[in-house]
Enzyme design. Structure first.
Site, PDB file in Angstrom:
ATOM      1  N   MET A 203       6.778   3.760  -1.457  1.00 26.97           N
ATOM      2  CA  MET A 203       6.839   2.851  -0.304  1.00 26.97           C
ATOM      3  C   MET A 203       7.385   3.602   0.905  1.00 26.97           C
ATOM      4  SD  MET A 203       9.085  -0.656   0.063  1.00 26.97           S
ATOM      5  CE  MET A 203      10.697   0.104   0.298  1.00 26.97           C
ATOM      6  N   PRO A 204       6.703   3.575   2.049  1.00 22.61           N
ATOM      7  CA  PRO A 204       7.303   4.194   3.241  1.00 22.61           C
ATOM      8  C   PRO A 204       8.663   3.547   3.520  1.00 22.61           C
ATOM      9  CG  PRO A 204       4.988   3.667   3.648  1.00 22.61           C
ATOM     10  CD  PRO A 204       5.369   3.019   2.336  1.00 22.61           C
ATOM     11  N   ALA A 205       9.700   4.365   3.671  1.00 17.33           N
ATOM     12  CA  ALA A 205      11.050   3.819   3.829  1.00 17.33           C
ATOM     13  C   ALA A 205      11.185   3.031   5.130  1.00 17.33           C
ATOM     14  CB  ALA A 205      12.072   4.958   3.795  1.00 17.33           C
ATOM     15  N   LEU A 206      10.558   3.516   6.175  1.00 13.83           N
ATOM     16  CA  LEU A 206      10.645   2.849   7.468  1.00 13.83           C
ATOM     17  C   LEU A 206       9.419   1.972   7.659  1.00 13.83           C
ATOM     18  CD1 LEU A 206      12.296   2.618  10.102  1.00 13.83           C
ATOM     19  CD2 LEU A 206      10.985   4.554  10.995  1.00 13.83           C
TER      20      LEU A 206
ATOM     21  N   LYS B 208       6.429 -12.382   1.730  1.00 14.07           N
ATOM     22  CA  LYS B 208       7.452 -13.152   0.995  1.00 14.07           C
ATOM     23  C   LYS B 208       6.994 -14.576   0.742  1.00 14.07           C
ATOM     24  CE  LYS B 208      10.712 -10.699   3.976  1.00 14.07           C
ATOM     25  NZ  LYS B 208      10.024 -10.652   5.276  1.00 14.07           N
TER      26      LYS B 208
ATOM     27  N   ASP C 111       6.191  -5.526   7.191  1.00  7.89           N
ATOM     28  CA  ASP C 111       6.908  -6.586   6.482  1.00  7.89           C
ATOM     29  C   ASP C 111       6.688  -7.925   7.185  1.00  7.89           C
ATOM     30  OD1 ASP C 111       9.022  -7.671   4.607  1.00  7.89           O
ATOM     31  OD2 ASP C 111       9.898  -8.180   6.549  1.00  7.89           O
TER      32      ASP C 111
ATOM     33  N   HIS D 144      11.708 -14.963  -0.925  1.00  8.86           N
ATOM     34  CA  HIS D 144      12.395 -14.856   0.371  1.00  8.86           C
ATOM     35  C   HIS D 144      13.897 -15.144   0.266  1.00  8.86           C
ATOM     36  CE1 HIS D 144      11.233 -15.182   4.886  1.00  8.86           C
ATOM     37  NE2 HIS D 144      12.479 -14.770   4.793  1.00  8.86           N
TER      38      HIS D 144
ATOM     39  N   TYR E 210       6.825 -16.713   8.355  1.00 14.29           N
ATOM     40  CA  TYR E 210       6.734 -16.214   9.748  1.00 14.29           C
ATOM     41  C   TYR E 210       5.472 -16.716  10.450  1.00 14.29           C
ATOM     42  CZ  TYR E 210      10.203 -12.757   8.110  1.00 14.29           C
ATOM     43  OH  TYR E 210      11.300 -12.135   7.566  1.00 14.29           O
TER      44      TYR E 210
HETATM   45  P1  NDP Z   1      16.106  -5.947  14.280  1.00 22.16           P
HETATM   46  O1  NDP Z   1      17.391  -5.328  13.929  1.00 22.16           O
HETATM   47  O2  NDP Z   1      14.853  -5.282  13.906  1.00 22.16           O
HETATM   48  O3  NDP Z   1      16.134  -6.193  15.848  1.00 22.16           O
HETATM   49  C1  NDP Z   1      15.078  -6.806  16.532  1.00 22.16           C
HETATM   50  C2  NDP Z   1      15.551  -7.137  17.952  1.00 22.16           C
HETATM   51  O4  NDP Z   1      15.889  -5.934  18.624  1.00 22.16           O
HETATM   52  C3  NDP Z   1      14.499  -7.798  18.785  1.00 22.16           C
HETATM   53  O5  NDP Z   1      15.171  -8.694  19.662  1.00 22.16           O
HETATM   54  C4  NDP Z   1      13.880  -6.636  19.567  1.00 22.16           C
HETATM   55  O6  NDP Z   1      13.382  -7.121  20.795  1.00 22.16           O
HETATM   56  C5  NDP Z   1      15.064  -5.724  19.770  1.00 22.16           C
HETATM   57  N1  NDP Z   1      14.766  -4.270  19.718  1.00 22.16           N
HETATM   58  C6  NDP Z   1      13.900  -3.647  18.895  1.00 22.16           C
HETATM   59  N2  NDP Z   1      13.942  -2.314  19.060  1.00 22.16           N
HETATM   60  C7  NDP Z   1      14.876  -2.082  20.020  1.00 22.16           C
HETATM   61  C8  NDP Z   1      15.367  -0.911  20.633  1.00 22.16           C
HETATM   62  N3  NDP Z   1      14.905   0.293  20.273  1.00 22.16           N
HETATM   63  N4  NDP Z   1      16.314  -1.035  21.581  1.00 22.16           N
HETATM   64  C9  NDP Z   1      16.791  -2.267  21.938  1.00 22.16           C
HETATM   65  N5  NDP Z   1      16.367  -3.414  21.397  1.00 22.16           N
HETATM   66  C10 NDP Z   1      15.411  -3.324  20.443  1.00 22.16           C
HETATM   67  O7  NDP Z   1      16.199  -7.460  13.739  1.00 22.16           O
HETATM   68  P2  NDP Z   1      15.246  -8.495  12.994  1.00 22.16           P
HETATM   69  O8  NDP Z   1      16.126  -9.633  12.692  1.00 22.16           O
HETATM   70  O9  NDP Z   1      14.001  -8.728  13.731  1.00 22.16           O
HETATM   71  O10 NDP Z   1      14.922  -7.812  11.600  1.00 22.16           O
HETATM   72  C11 NDP Z   1      13.835  -6.934  11.406  1.00 22.16           C
HETATM   73  C12 NDP Z   1      12.885  -7.477  10.374  1.00 22.16           C
HETATM   74  O11 NDP Z   1      13.556  -7.800   9.178  1.00 22.16           O
HETATM   75  C13 NDP Z   1      12.200  -8.793  10.752  1.00 22.16           C
HETATM   76  O12 NDP Z   1      11.186  -8.644  11.718  1.00 22.16           O
HETATM   77  C14 NDP Z   1      11.713  -9.254   9.410  1.00 22.16           C
HETATM   78  O13 NDP Z   1      10.560  -8.528   9.043  1.00 22.16           O
HETATM   79  C15 NDP Z   1      12.913  -8.900   8.536  1.00 22.16           C
HETATM   80  N6  NDP Z   1      13.873 -10.015   8.398  1.00 22.16           N
HETATM   81  C16 NDP Z   1      14.013 -10.584   7.151  1.00 22.16           C
HETATM   82  C17 NDP Z   1      14.889 -11.595   6.919  1.00 22.16           C
HETATM   83  C18 NDP Z   1      15.015 -12.162   5.544  1.00 22.16           C
HETATM   84  O14 NDP Z   1      15.662 -13.205   5.357  1.00 22.16           O
HETATM   85  N7  NDP Z   1      14.441 -11.547   4.541  1.00 22.16           N
HETATM   86  C19 NDP Z   1      15.716 -12.173   7.994  1.00 22.16           C
HETATM   87  C20 NDP Z   1      15.537 -11.498   9.271  1.00 22.16           C
HETATM   88  C21 NDP Z   1      14.657 -10.459   9.431  1.00 22.16           C
HETATM   89  P3  NDP Z   1      11.856  -6.865  21.304  1.00 22.16           P
HETATM   90  O15 NDP Z   1      10.921  -7.354  20.235  1.00 22.16           O
HETATM   91  O16 NDP Z   1      11.801  -7.665  22.563  1.00 22.16           O
HETATM   92  O17 NDP Z   1      11.766  -5.388  21.521  1.00 22.16           O
END
Ligand code: NDP
Length: 293
Positions: A13-16, A74, A44, A107, A49
């Site tokens: 799985m790609p880590a990132l 999920k 993901d 989930h 979503y």
């Molecule tokens: P992240 O830590 O990925 O942060 C996302 C936020 O940061 C957005 O507001 C984005 O805004 C902003 N952002 C992104 N890149 C940068 C950057 N380089 N510099 C400054 N701001 C930045 O949080 P998430 O909560 O979105 O988590 C990531 C993923 O994890 C989700 O998309 C989902 O796939 C998963 N997830 C799973 C959950 C679970 O219960 N299993 C719960 C929450 C998330 P913008 O888009 O405007 O750039």
């Protein structure tokens, strides 16, 4: 450091990866398209979503072979239960437009209906046995949820996707995952939840320690946090809808944090959770209908 993690069943799985929580359906095709062009090969999403259809559309139109993109989604709690979860696969795969998922996870645990959670997981085991999914796992499972699951089911989850960022480490969960050979996958990896939900701990993006480490490497705070996850052996799935940030978040393979820097970031843990308390998840408070494909 390898760009791939080998899951406990041998699947790579790609880590990132690239997250799409809160990415509106109308922005999802463009965001995933940009991510794939940038080089991400792991997306993901989740039934909850409501953008699986658009994720599938972007992957199909990318010109990449299906086998080149790792698709993770999920099952939402409303679809827990053996038959309901088998059907949840049909809904998700149908919306994504694929025959097989790379990683299919629960989930949330439903602590007050763990019987349903177990039945849902047994459906994942069946899908795995039938080759409909390449790996199965869980999300937001605390150590006691994992213990109960492992006691009652046969396949050890490949992944546990949990909230992990510098302000919330969940060391006990990371340790439990590691003890069972489960990959910990960080949601909100750059601390998104610390700035889009009011938690009172401030934004990890403004943290002085992270900024100082970034300056030493000519990297941004987001890049430092993602590199920290990867060097600690975790998967991370940052989300963005902005091309510049999507590229920034993938540009983390050309520098190395020192042990001291990794430890300094570990030490920022506040112990304060940003997301919902996993034991408070119930069908009554979080149930919602997941549409058919
Ligand atoms: P992240 O830590 O990925 O942060 C996302 C936020 O940061 C957005 O507001 C984005 O805004 C902003 N952002 C992104 N890149 C940068 C950057 N380089 N510099 C400054 N701001 C930045 O949080 P998430 O909560 O979105 O988590 C990531 C993923 O994890 C989700 O998309 C989902 O796939 C998963 N997830 C799973 C959950 C679970 O219960 N299993 C719960 C929450 C998330 P913008 O888009 O405007 O750039």
């Amino acid at each position: 450091m390898s760009k791939n993690l080998t899951l406990n069943n041998g699947v790579e799985m790609p880590a990132l990866g690239f997250g799409v929580f809160q990415t509106p359906p109308e922005d999802t095709v463009a965001a995933v398209d940009t991510a794939l062009r940038t080089g991400y090969r792991h997306i993901d999403t989740a039934a909850a979503y409501r953008n699986e259809r658009e994720v599938g559309e972007a992957i199909r139109s990318s010109g990449l072979d299906r086998s080149e993109v790792f698709i993770e989604t999920k099952v939402w709690i409303t679809d827990y239960g053996y038959d309901a979860t088998l059907h949840a696969f049909d809904k998700s795969a149908g919306k994504l437009g694929v025959d097989q998922l790379d990683l299919f996870i629960l989930h949330q645990a439903l602590p007050s209906r763990f019987d349903l959670t177990l039945d849902a997981y047994r459906a994942l085991e069946k899908l795995l046995g039938d080759g409909r999914v390449r790996a199965i796992g869980v999300s937001n499972f605390m150590p006691d949820h994992l213990e109960k699951l492992l006691r009652e089911t046969a396949v050890v989850p490949a992944v546990n996707q949990i909230e992990v960022h510098p302000y919330f480490l969940q060391r006990d969960v990371l340790d439990a995952d590691a003890a069972h050979g489960i990959v910990s996958q960080a949601w909100s990896p750059i601390g998104g939840i610390t700035f889009y939900r009011d938690g009172g701990t401030g934004s990890t993006l403004d943290d002085a320690t992270i900024a100082r480490i970034g300056q030493a490497h000519g990297k941004t705070p987001a890049q430092v946090m993602l590199r920290w996850h990867l060097q600690r052996g975790r998967s991370a799935i940052p989300k963005s809808v902005r091309p510049k940030r999507i590229a920034e978040n993938f540009d983390v393979f050309d520098f190395e944090l020192t042990d001291r820097e990794l430890a300094a970031i570990d030490a920022l843990d506040t112990g304060v959770r940003g997301g919902p308390e996993p034991d408070a998840i119930t069908l009554e408070t979080f149930g919602m209908e997941i549409p058919e494909a």
